[in-house]
Design a protein around this motif. Structure first.
Motif, PDB file in Angstrom:
ATOM      1  N   LEU A   6      44.985 -28.031 -57.401  1.00  0.00           N
ATOM      2  CA  LEU A   6      43.530 -28.085 -57.299  1.00  0.00           C
ATOM      3  C   LEU A   6      42.902 -27.569 -58.605  1.00  0.00           C
ATOM      4  CD1 LEU A   6      43.053 -26.645 -53.691  1.00  0.00           C
ATOM      5  CD2 LEU A   6      42.727 -29.015 -54.411  1.00  0.00           C
ATOM      6  N   PRO A   7      41.755 -28.106 -58.990  1.00  0.00           N
ATOM      7  CA  PRO A   7      41.119 -27.686 -60.253  1.00  0.00           C
ATOM      8  C   PRO A   7      40.367 -26.362 -60.117  1.00  0.00           C
ATOM      9  CG  PRO A   7      39.773 -29.353 -59.198  1.00  0.00           C
ATOM     10  CD  PRO A   7      41.018 -29.219 -58.349  1.00  0.00           C
ATOM     11  N   ILE A   8      41.105 -25.312 -59.805  1.00  0.00           N
ATOM     12  CA  ILE A   8      40.500 -23.998 -59.592  1.00  0.00           C
ATOM     13  C   ILE A   8      40.350 -23.287 -60.937  1.00  0.00           C
ATOM     14  CG2 ILE A   8      40.687 -21.788 -58.396  1.00  0.00           C
ATOM     15  CD1 ILE A   8      42.475 -23.196 -56.332  1.00  0.00           C
ATOM     16  N   ILE A   9      39.146 -22.832 -61.223  1.00  0.00           N
ATOM     17  CA  ILE A   9      38.831 -22.148 -62.466  1.00  0.00           C
ATOM     18  C   ILE A   9      38.753 -20.643 -62.195  1.00  0.00           C
ATOM     19  CG2 ILE A   9      37.124 -21.907 -64.321  1.00  0.00           C
ATOM     20  CD1 ILE A   9      36.129 -24.729 -63.481  1.00  0.00           C
ATOM     21  N   PRO A  10      39.450 -19.811 -62.973  1.00  0.00           N
ATOM     22  CA  PRO A  10      39.374 -18.367 -62.740  1.00  0.00           C
ATOM     23  C   PRO A  10      37.937 -17.848 -62.849  1.00  0.00           C
ATOM     24  CG  PRO A  10      41.203 -18.878 -64.203  1.00  0.00           C
ATOM     25  CD  PRO A  10      40.410 -20.155 -64.044  1.00  0.00           C
ATOM     26  N   LEU A  11      37.575 -16.958 -61.955  1.00  0.00           N
ATOM     27  CA  LEU A  11      36.274 -16.292 -62.026  1.00  0.00           C
ATOM     28  C   LEU A  11      36.316 -15.186 -63.075  1.00  0.00           C
ATOM     29  CD1 LEU A  11      35.411 -15.986 -58.230  1.00  0.00           C
ATOM     30  CD2 LEU A  11      34.088 -17.273 -59.925  1.00  0.00           C
ATOM     31  N   ARG A  12      35.272 -15.086 -63.857  1.00  0.00           N
ATOM     32  CA  ARG A  12      35.135 -14.011 -64.831  1.00  0.00           C
ATOM     33  C   ARG A  12      34.390 -12.841 -64.176  1.00  0.00           C
ATOM     34  NH1 ARG A  12      31.603 -17.107 -68.973  1.00  0.00           N
ATOM     35  NH2 ARG A  12      30.597 -17.475 -66.959  1.00  0.00           N
ATOM     36  N   ARG A  13      34.608 -11.662 -64.695  1.00  0.00           N
ATOM     37  CA  ARG A  13      33.938 -10.506 -64.103  1.00  0.00           C
ATOM     38  C   ARG A  13      32.419 -10.672 -64.160  1.00  0.00           C
ATOM     39  NH1 ARG A  13      37.323  -7.194 -63.217  1.00  0.00           N
ATOM     40  NH2 ARG A  13      38.334  -7.280 -65.248  1.00  0.00           N
ATOM     41  N   GLU A  14      31.932 -11.277 -65.228  1.00  0.00           N
ATOM     42  CA  GLU A  14      30.491 -11.462 -65.356  1.00  0.00           C
ATOM     43  C   GLU A  14      29.941 -12.483 -64.364  1.00  0.00           C
ATOM     44  OE1 GLU A  14      32.370 -13.263 -69.179  1.00  0.00           O
ATOM     45  OE2 GLU A  14      32.737 -11.571 -67.822  1.00  0.00           O
ATOM     46  N   ASP A  15      30.822 -13.262 -63.736  1.00  0.00           N
ATOM     47  CA  ASP A  15      30.379 -14.182 -62.683  1.00  0.00           C
ATOM     48  C   ASP A  15      30.056 -13.450 -61.389  1.00  0.00           C
ATOM     49  OD1 ASP A  15      30.817 -16.463 -64.283  1.00  0.00           O
ATOM     50  OD2 ASP A  15      32.919 -16.614 -63.641  1.00  0.00           O
ATOM     51  N   ARG A  75      34.114  -4.102 -60.608  1.00  0.00           N
ATOM     52  CA  ARG A  75      34.218  -5.176 -59.615  1.00  0.00           C
ATOM     53  C   ARG A  75      35.276  -6.201 -60.043  1.00  0.00           C
ATOM     54  NH1 ARG A  75      30.426  -6.006 -63.200  1.00  0.00           N
ATOM     55  NH2 ARG A  75      29.710  -8.111 -63.812  1.00  0.00           N
ATOM     56  N   GLY A  76      35.987  -6.719 -59.030  1.00  0.00           N
ATOM     57  CA  GLY A  76      36.979  -7.743 -59.305  1.00  0.00           C
ATOM     58  C   GLY A  76      38.409  -7.255 -59.370  1.00  0.00           C
ATOM     59  N   HIS A  77      38.659  -6.018 -58.944  1.00  0.00           N
ATOM     60  CA  HIS A  77      40.036  -5.509 -58.879  1.00  0.00           C
ATOM     61  C   HIS A  77      40.488  -5.433 -57.418  1.00  0.00           C
ATOM     62  CE1 HIS A  77      39.135  -4.209 -62.995  1.00  0.00           C
ATOM     63  NE2 HIS A  77      40.440  -4.137 -63.172  1.00  0.00           N
ATOM     64  N   ALA A  78      41.760  -5.690 -57.210  1.00  0.00           N
ATOM     65  CA  ALA A  78      42.308  -5.659 -55.857  1.00  0.00           C
ATOM     66  C   ALA A  78      42.503  -4.230 -55.377  1.00  0.00           C
ATOM     67  CB  ALA A  78      43.646  -6.391 -55.818  1.00  0.00           C
ATOM     68  N   VAL A 149      45.305  -4.518 -59.210  1.00  0.00           N
ATOM     69  CA  VAL A 149      45.448  -5.716 -60.046  1.00  0.00           C
ATOM     70  C   VAL A 149      44.072  -6.299 -60.376  1.00  0.00           C
ATOM     71  CG1 VAL A 149      46.145  -8.160 -59.920  1.00  0.00           C
ATOM     72  CG2 VAL A 149      47.779  -6.358 -59.364  1.00  0.00           C
ATOM     73  N   ASP A 150      43.923  -6.765 -61.609  1.00  0.00           N
ATOM     74  CA  ASP A 150      42.685  -7.400 -62.045  1.00  0.00           C
ATOM     75  C   ASP A 150      42.672  -8.844 -61.545  1.00  0.00           C
ATOM     76  OD1 ASP A 150      40.422  -8.360 -63.269  1.00  0.00           O
ATOM     77  OD2 ASP A 150      41.046  -7.850 -65.311  1.00  0.00           O
ATOM     78  N   LEU A 151      41.825  -9.131 -60.573  1.00  0.00           N
ATOM     79  CA  LEU A 151      41.767 -10.459 -59.971  1.00  0.00           C
ATOM     80  C   LEU A 151      41.022 -11.459 -60.848  1.00  0.00           C
ATOM     81  CD1 LEU A 151      40.975  -9.373 -56.308  1.00  0.00           C
ATOM     82  CD2 LEU A 151      43.188 -10.098 -57.228  1.00  0.00           C
ATOM     83  N   CYS A 152      40.461 -10.991 -61.955  1.00  0.00           N
ATOM     84  CA  CYS A 152      39.765 -11.882 -62.888  1.00  0.00           C
ATOM     85  C   CYS A 152      40.656 -12.266 -64.073  1.00  0.00           C
ATOM     86  CB  CYS A 152      38.489 -11.221 -63.402  1.00  0.00           C
ATOM     87  SG  CYS A 152      37.256 -10.894 -62.127  1.00  0.00           S
ATOM     88  N   ALA A 153      41.925 -11.903 -64.022  1.00  0.00           N
ATOM     89  CA  ALA A 153      42.828 -12.168 -65.141  1.00  0.00           C
ATOM     90  C   ALA A 153      43.326 -13.609 -65.172  1.00  0.00           C
ATOM     91  CB  ALA A 153      44.013 -11.205 -65.101  1.00  0.00           C
ATOM     92  N   ARG A 155      45.880 -14.955 -63.575  1.00  0.00           N
ATOM     93  CA  ARG A 155      47.334 -15.100 -63.476  1.00  0.00           C
ATOM     94  C   ARG A 155      47.850 -14.222 -62.341  1.00  0.00           C
ATOM     95  NH1 ARG A 155      46.306 -11.919 -67.931  1.00  0.00           N
ATOM     96  NH2 ARG A 155      47.169  -9.795 -67.834  1.00  0.00           N
ATOM     97  N   GLY A 156      49.019 -14.573 -61.824  1.00  0.00           N
ATOM     98  CA  GLY A 156      49.569 -13.818 -60.702  1.00  0.00           C
ATOM     99  C   GLY A 156      48.688 -13.989 -59.485  1.00  0.00           C
ATOM    100  N   LEU A 157      48.087 -12.911 -59.035  1.00  0.00           N
ATOM    101  CA  LEU A 157      47.121 -12.945 -57.931  1.00  0.00           C
ATOM    102  C   LEU A 157      45.729 -12.932 -58.545  1.00  0.00           C
ATOM    103  CD1 LEU A 157      46.613 -12.757 -54.837  1.00  0.00           C
ATOM    104  CD2 LEU A 157      46.614 -10.262 -55.118  1.00  0.00           C
ATOM    105  N   TRP A 158      44.937 -13.968 -58.253  1.00  0.00           N
ATOM    106  CA  TRP A 158      43.618 -14.069 -58.890  1.00  0.00           C
ATOM    107  C   TRP A 158      42.625 -14.808 -58.009  1.00  0.00           C
ATOM    108  CZ3 TRP A 158      42.277 -19.174 -60.608  1.00  0.00           C
ATOM    109  CH2 TRP A 158      43.344 -20.088 -60.677  1.00  0.00           C
ATOM    110  N   ILE A 159      41.362 -14.771 -58.424  1.00  0.00           N
ATOM    111  CA  ILE A 159      40.301 -15.441 -57.694  1.00  0.00           C
ATOM    112  C   ILE A 159      39.677 -16.512 -58.574  1.00  0.00           C
ATOM    113  CG2 ILE A 159      39.730 -13.565 -56.101  1.00  0.00           C
ATOM    114  CD1 ILE A 159      37.564 -12.666 -58.058  1.00  0.00           C
ATOM    115  N   GLY A 160      39.190 -17.603 -57.941  1.00  0.00           N
ATOM    116  CA  GLY A 160      38.627 -18.690 -58.729  1.00  0.00           C
ATOM    117  C   GLY A 160      37.612 -19.502 -57.946  1.00  0.00           C
ATOM    118  N   LYS A 161      37.150 -20.555 -58.591  1.00  0.00           N
ATOM    119  CA  LYS A 161      36.158 -21.443 -57.989  1.00  0.00           C
ATOM    120  C   LYS A 161      36.457 -22.860 -58.400  1.00  0.00           C
ATOM    121  CE  LYS A 161      32.935 -21.019 -61.876  1.00  0.00           C
ATOM    122  NZ  LYS A 161      31.562 -20.645 -62.314  1.00  0.00           N
TER     123      LYS A 161
END
Length: 210
Positions: A6-15, A75-78, A149-153, A155-161
């Motif tokens: 899927l075309p998931i784009i990582p979320l940046r902290r500023e998002d 914000r954005g850390h697990a 873990v930084d979920l905005c990195a 890679r590994g475990l992360w969040i996106g849109k």
């Protein structure tokens, strides 16, 4: 033939909104991704729960401790916590550095890596694979090693849109608490079969658009 990702784009902290309640709403319709050696697991977030500053039910309410330090990161850390000695709760820090608060990821709609998730939760239906916070963590292979873990990195475990998606969001009371349950702090995708909890609590939500 390998299925394209899927075309998931990582979320940046500023998002991410610098407000716990706004962040809980914002994250509905976004994605949790866990890239492992065997492949990718991902799911659309269909339910979150806010634990804002001053909330007596929040893990951060007692102040910063070694076991909840991740909630005081930017914000954005697990923040992963073992509850009742059985289930891991996957949370995310939600305020500025030094302020303790977070959101709980309560449920996802599993989309990628279904076989990997099913291997972790054998014999359950797709609907129940990650419907509820403990199930979600088990299906995605999330444990204490991911605390901080930084979920905005990206890679590994992360969040996106996924760009240009328009996901409806509703809000209702929290569940599974002994106090402050009346607060409208649980956000979800209305009509999604992957949302946790009793259906009757979702019958008359206060709607909120992303």
């Amino acid at each position: 033939m390998t299925q394209p990702l899927l075309p998931i784009i990582p979320l940046r902290r500023e998002d991410l909104p610098v407000d716990t309640v706004e962040l809980a709403r914002y994250m509905v319709g976004k994605y949790v991704v866990h890239d492992v050696p065997e492949g990718r697991m991902s799911g659309r977030i269909v339910e979150t729960e806010a634990y804002p500053v001053g909330d007596s039910t929040s893990y951060a309410f007692v102040g910063r401790r070694p076991y909840n330090a991740a909630m005081f990161l930017a914000r954005g850390h697990a923040h992963v916590r073992l509850t009742y000695g059985v289930s891991y709760m996957f949370n995310m820090s939600s305020e500025a550095e030094g302020t303790g608060a977070g959101i709980l990821f309560r449920a996802i709609e599993p989309l990628e890596g279904l076989a990997l998730m099913e291997a972790r939760r054998p014999g359950v239906s797709l609907r129940d694979l990650a419907r509820g916070p403990g199930r979600l963590s088990t299906a995605l292979g999330i444990g204490l090693a991911f605390d901080g873990v930084d979920l905005c990195a990206g890679r590994g475990l992360w969040i996106g849109k996924i760009e240009a998606e328009d996901i409806p969001v509703a809000v209702t009371k929290r569940i599974g608490l002994s106090r402050e349950m009346h607060e409208l702090l649980r956000f979800y995708v209305p009509g999604s079969p992957f949302v946790s909890g009793p259906r009757k609590l979702l019958m008359q939500p206060t709607s909120a658009s992303i």
